[in-house]
Motif scaffolding. Sequence first.
Motif, short mmCIF file in Angstrom:
data_model
loop_
_atom_site.label_atom_id
_atom_site.label_comp_id
_atom_site.label_asym_id
_atom_site.label_seq_id
_atom_site.Cartn_x
_atom_site.Cartn_y
_atom_site.Cartn_z
N TRP A 174 -15.31 35.78 20.85
CA TRP A 174 -16.56 35.30 21.27
C TRP A 174 -16.53 34.00 21.86
O TRP A 174 -17.82 33.56 22.25
CB TRP A 174 -17.45 35.43 19.86
CG TRP A 174 -16.79 34.68 18.69
CD1 TRP A 174 -17.06 33.38 18.43
CD2 TRP A 174 -16.19 35.14 17.90
NE1 TRP A 174 -16.51 32.91 17.37
CE2 TRP A 174 -15.82 33.91 16.86
CE3 TRP A 174 -15.51 36.49 17.30
CZ2 TRP A 174 -15.16 34.30 15.67
CZ3 TRP A 174 -15.02 36.60 16.22
CH2 TRP A 174 -14.55 35.55 15.46
N LEU B 252 -23.02 37.22 19.06
CA LEU B 252 -21.55 37.65 18.94
C LEU B 252 -20.63 37.32 17.99
O LEU B 252 -20.14 38.56 17.39
CB LEU B 252 -20.87 37.59 20.50
CG LEU B 252 -19.81 38.48 20.99
CD1 LEU B 252 -20.07 39.89 21.05
CD2 LEU B 252 -19.38 38.07 22.40
N LYS B 253 -20.50 36.45 17.71
CA LYS B 253 -19.66 36.11 16.54
C LYS B 253 -20.14 36.88 15.41
O LYS B 253 -19.49 37.33 14.54
CB LYS B 253 -19.75 34.42 16.11
CG LYS B 253 -18.78 33.98 15.00
CD LYS B 253 -18.82 32.80 14.78
CE LYS B 253 -17.75 32.43 13.51
NZ LYS B 253 -17.96 31.14 13.49
N GLU C 83 -22.58 33.13 22.15
CA GLU C 83 -21.58 33.21 21.27
C GLU C 83 -22.03 33.33 19.76
O GLU C 83 -21.21 34.10 19.04
CB GLU C 83 -20.93 31.80 21.44
CG GLU C 83 -19.78 31.71 20.75
CD GLU C 83 -19.02 30.25 21.16
OE1 GLU C 83 -18.48 29.66 20.15
OE2 GLU C 83 -19.06 29.82 22.27
#
Length: 94
Positions: free
Chosen positions: A29, A38-39, A35
Amino acid sequence: SLLGEFNKEQEAFIKEKQGKNSDAAVPPWVGCPNENSLKEECLTLSTDRRNFVRSPPAGVEFQFDYEVTYPVAMATLAEDPNLEKMRFELVPKV
């Protein structure tokens, strides 16, 4: 003990591998525009055992390159405590 000795050797091996690939070893990610979200989604995947034991959907082809995947996997493992727990639950038993 034998298990303690194995764990020490495994940690030394991991550190050696991380040292060789530390520049490129980032979780998948990192650097994505979204980010943080997505993480969060990636970290959620490691909480469900089915994500590791079920077969991929029909028609999906996956090419695995250990040398490319290993550093990313280790970086992800370092960021995700649930993934570490799942790894020790499943490997090598399942």
